[in-house]
Structure formats: C-alpha cells, structure tokens
Write a protein that holds these residues in place. Structure first.
Motif, PDB file in Angstrom:
ATOM      1  N   ALA A 218       0.834  -1.213   0.000  1.00  0.00           N
ATOM      2  CA  ALA A 218       0.000   0.000   0.000  1.00  0.00           C
ATOM      3  C   ALA A 218       0.863   1.255   0.000  1.00  0.00           C
ATOM      4  CB  ALA A 218      -0.936  -0.011   1.201  1.00  0.00           C
ATOM      5  N   LEU A 219       1.939   1.242   0.779  1.00  0.00           N
ATOM      6  CA  LEU A 219       2.819   2.414   0.812  1.00  0.00           C
ATOM      7  C   LEU A 219       3.542   2.583  -0.513  1.00  0.00           C
ATOM      8  CD1 LEU A 219       4.065   4.771   2.348  1.00  0.00           C
ATOM      9  CD2 LEU A 219       5.776   3.193   3.273  1.00  0.00           C
ATOM     10  N   LEU A 220       3.957   1.479  -1.109  1.00  0.00           N
ATOM     11  CA  LEU A 220       4.651   1.547  -2.394  1.00  0.00           C
ATOM     12  C   LEU A 220       3.761   2.160  -3.469  1.00  0.00           C
ATOM     13  CD1 LEU A 220       7.253   0.774  -3.926  1.00  0.00           C
ATOM     14  CD2 LEU A 220       6.207  -1.446  -4.403  1.00  0.00           C
ATOM     15  N   ALA A 221       2.455   1.900  -3.379  1.00  0.00           N
ATOM     16  CA  ALA A 221       1.518   2.407  -4.375  1.00  0.00           C
ATOM     17  C   ALA A 221       1.069   3.840  -4.099  1.00  0.00           C
ATOM     18  CB  ALA A 221       0.291   1.497  -4.443  1.00  0.00           C
ATOM     19  N   ASP A 222       1.418   4.383  -2.927  1.00  0.00           N
ATOM     20  CA  ASP A 222       0.941   5.712  -2.525  1.00  0.00           C
ATOM     21  C   ASP A 222       2.067   6.727  -2.675  1.00  0.00           C
ATOM     22  OD1 ASP A 222      -0.131   7.969  -1.340  1.00  0.00           O
ATOM     23  OD2 ASP A 222      -1.018   6.875   0.338  1.00  0.00           O
ATOM     24  N   SER A 223       2.166   7.320  -3.846  1.00  0.00           N
ATOM     25  CA  SER A 223       3.273   8.248  -4.111  1.00  0.00           C
ATOM     26  C   SER A 223       3.212   9.486  -3.220  1.00  0.00           C
ATOM     27  CB  SER A 223       3.262   8.665  -5.585  1.00  0.00           C
ATOM     28  OG  SER A 223       2.032   9.264  -5.928  1.00  0.00           O
ATOM     29  N   GLN A 225       2.284   9.628  -0.037  1.00  0.00           N
ATOM     30  CA  GLN A 225       2.884   9.309   1.254  1.00  0.00           C
ATOM     31  C   GLN A 225       4.397   9.157   1.140  1.00  0.00           C
ATOM     32  OE1 GLN A 225       1.518   9.682   4.056  1.00  0.00           O
ATOM     33  NE2 GLN A 225      -0.016   8.145   4.570  1.00  0.00           N
ATOM     34  N   LEU A 226       4.845   8.508   0.072  1.00  0.00           N
ATOM     35  CA  LEU A 226       6.283   8.356  -0.121  1.00  0.00           C
ATOM     36  C   LEU A 226       6.961   9.717  -0.222  1.00  0.00           C
ATOM     37  CD1 LEU A 226       6.521   5.394  -2.666  1.00  0.00           C
ATOM     38  CD2 LEU A 226       7.216   5.375  -0.265  1.00  0.00           C
ATOM     39  N   ASP A 227       6.337  10.618  -0.957  1.00  0.00           N
ATOM     40  CA  ASP A 227       6.914  11.946  -1.129  1.00  0.00           C
ATOM     41  C   ASP A 227       6.859  12.742   0.175  1.00  0.00           C
ATOM     42  OD1 ASP A 227       8.027  14.001  -2.925  1.00  0.00           O
ATOM     43  OD2 ASP A 227       6.204  15.068  -2.385  1.00  0.00           O
ATOM     44  N   ARG A 228       5.776  12.558   0.909  1.00  0.00           N
ATOM     45  CA  ARG A 228       5.610  13.316   2.154  1.00  0.00           C
ATOM     46  C   ARG A 228       6.659  12.935   3.192  1.00  0.00           C
ATOM     47  NH1 ARG A 228       0.329  12.991   6.220  1.00  0.00           N
ATOM     48  NH2 ARG A 228       1.045  14.594   7.695  1.00  0.00           N
ATOM     49  N   TRP A 229       6.849  11.641   3.381  1.00  0.00           N
ATOM     50  CA  TRP A 229       7.729  11.210   4.464  1.00  0.00           C
ATOM     51  C   TRP A 229       9.142  10.913   4.017  1.00  0.00           C
ATOM     52  CZ3 TRP A 229       5.707  12.816   8.545  1.00  0.00           C
ATOM     53  CH2 TRP A 229       4.348  12.692   8.814  1.00  0.00           C
ATOM     54  N   LEU A 230       9.303  10.560   2.734  1.00  0.00           N
ATOM     55  CA  LEU A 230      10.610  10.065   2.304  1.00  0.00           C
ATOM     56  C   LEU A 230      11.194  10.847   1.130  1.00  0.00           C
ATOM     57  CD1 LEU A 230       9.569   6.325   2.456  1.00  0.00           C
ATOM     58  CD2 LEU A 230      10.944   7.544   4.144  1.00  0.00           C
ATOM     59  N   ALA A 231      10.471  11.867   0.662  1.00  0.00           N
ATOM     60  CA  ALA A 231      10.933  12.692  -0.466  1.00  0.00           C
ATOM     61  C   ALA A 231      11.229  11.827  -1.684  1.00  0.00           C
ATOM     62  CB  ALA A 231      12.141  13.516  -0.082  1.00  0.00           C
ATOM     63  N   VAL A 232      10.328  10.882  -1.974  1.00  0.00           N
ATOM     64  CA  VAL A 232      10.465  10.003  -3.112  1.00  0.00           C
ATOM     65  C   VAL A 232       9.361  10.291  -4.100  1.00  0.00           C
ATOM     66  CG1 VAL A 232      10.328   7.597  -3.882  1.00  0.00           C
ATOM     67  CG2 VAL A 232      11.545   8.152  -1.785  1.00  0.00           C
ATOM     68  N   SER A 233       9.711  10.373  -5.365  1.00  0.00           N
ATOM     69  CA  SER A 233       8.708  10.576  -6.411  1.00  0.00           C
ATOM     70  C   SER A 233       8.785   9.440  -7.402  1.00  0.00           C
ATOM     71  CB  SER A 233       8.936  11.913  -7.119  1.00  0.00           C
ATOM     72  OG  SER A 233      10.140  11.878  -7.841  1.00  0.00           O
TER      73      SER A 233
END
Length: 235
Positions: A218-223, A225-233
């Motif tokens: 679910a986290l992998l599919a939620d860009s 959340q990834l961007d919010r907490w991990l600065a990943v796009s």
C-alpha cells in the motif's frame, strides 16, 4: 501467526540524549518489516536498542515470551536476535570460513547453506576478512547472522555503498530469506522502492516517532505518502 516481537513505548538514545521517542511496534512470526525514514530519524538507534547497544530510557521489548529490555547484548543474541550493523563487524583477521564457524549455532542455516546462498563466499572461504571487497564483506555479515539461526534478523542498510550488481545479488538473497524462507526481519533502507517489494509491512519514522504504519504494498503504491515522508517521487 504468533506475535514474535513486541515493543512498548520505547524511548532510547545515547547518554542523556533521547532519539527514539516512545515507539510501539509489533511483528508476527514470519513477517518482514521495512523500517523507513530520512537520515537522522532514529532508524539505526531503534535497531541498536533492540540489540542492547544504546541507553534505554523507558519502555519494554519482548521477543516471544522473553523480555529483552534489561538483557546484555550477548543474551539478546542467545534469545534469537541476529544483527547486521552498518559497520558489518566481521572478523577481519579470520578467514571467511572461520567467521562463519565461530558463531554458527544448530538449526536450518548451516555454513554450507550459507555458501549456497552466497557462492562468492565459498570461492573465497580461505580468504581473510580484510581481503574481501565491500560487497563480499556485506555478504559475509549477512551469512554470519543467518548461521546464528536467529528468530529475528535485523539488517541496517545492507545495500548502502555497494556496486549495482552486488546490490541486485544481495537483494535477491534477502528477498529469498524473508519471502521464501519466512525469516522474520526488520530491514532499514534509504531507498523504499528497493525494500518495500520484498517486505510485508512498513513503518516510517520521523524525529524518532512512528508517523506511518501499514502494508508495504500500500505504501509503495501511494506516491503522496512516499513523497511526504521520504521525499520520493515516481519520476
């Protein structure tokens, strides 16, 4: 599945400095957990606290029915904690084989099975630890933790600083251990897109506290959340 690890309101750090700020988390037997967060958010400190290498200010840690909270590191290892720290901590003055046989304990993970997992190590079984490349040292550190036959494997940034071809090889091996073999594990990694596909659950830390917990998929599919907490796009 039975609960393997339970951490209750854990606060810990170094000296008087508190880094981990009241973390509560649990892990079922056979589950793997990705522990994520930006640099300095408490990931390594959390693992170090599980193995007894920090000062615990509050909270409790249970591995199965055993409370680890006040046990010294060697007793935690005996209880079933296997640890691969960032520094690897292999015995550089011993051969590859001596590194493994010195710590091996009875169980399904034998030295020969470790060699089957990492053929490079078998080829270099007579080499001293300081004669290995960085990637080979990391393989040895993982193999050494496995032959302890732990109940819970802790991996602190096992892919950091390695050549891409070694990253791929090591990632396949870790995936086999946690996905196919069902080894319970907590894996710290800076790149979530590498580790989320091979774990079942994910916890994100920020400033020493849990800010997200859920399924890895679910986290992998939620860009967002990834961007919010991990600065990943996704780019």
């Amino acid at each position: 599945m039975a609960e393997l690890l339970r951490v209750e309101s854990l606060k810990s750090g170094y000296g008087e400095a508190v880094v981990v700020q009241g973390i509560s988390v649990s892990l079922q037997a056979g589950q793997s957990l990705a522990l994520l967060g930006r640099n300095g958010t408490g990931k390594t400190t959390f693992l170090n606290t599980l193995v007894g290498a920090t000062r615990r200010h509050a909270g409790r840690i249970f591995l199965g029915s055993v409370e680890l909270s006040t046990l010294p590191p060697h007793r935690r290892a005996e209880a079933g904690i296997g640890w691969v720290p960032q520094e690897r901590n292999i015995f550089k003055s011993l051969t590859v084989e001596e590194n493994l046989t010195a710590v091996a304990r009875p169980g399904p993970w034998t030295v020969q099975r470790a060699y089957e997992m990492f053929p490079r190590l078998q080829e270099r079984r007579a080499n001293m630890g300081n004669q290995l490349s960085g990637g080979e040292q990391q393989m040895l550190a993982v193999a050494r933790a496995l032959v302890l036959n732990p109940k819970l494997l802790l991996l602190d940034e096992p892919l950091e600083g390695l050549a891409p071809i070694i990253v791929e090889e090591l990632l396949r091996s870790i995936a086999r251990v946690v996905r196919e073999e069902g080894m319970s594990a907590i894996i710290v990694e800076q790149n979530p897109r590498m580790i989320l596909p091979i774990t079942q659950r994910a916890v994100v830390l920020d400033r020493g506290a849990v800010v997200h917990e859920g399924d890895s998929d679910a986290l992998l599919a939620d860009s967002s959340q990834l961007d919010r907490w991990l600065a990943v796009s996704r780019g």
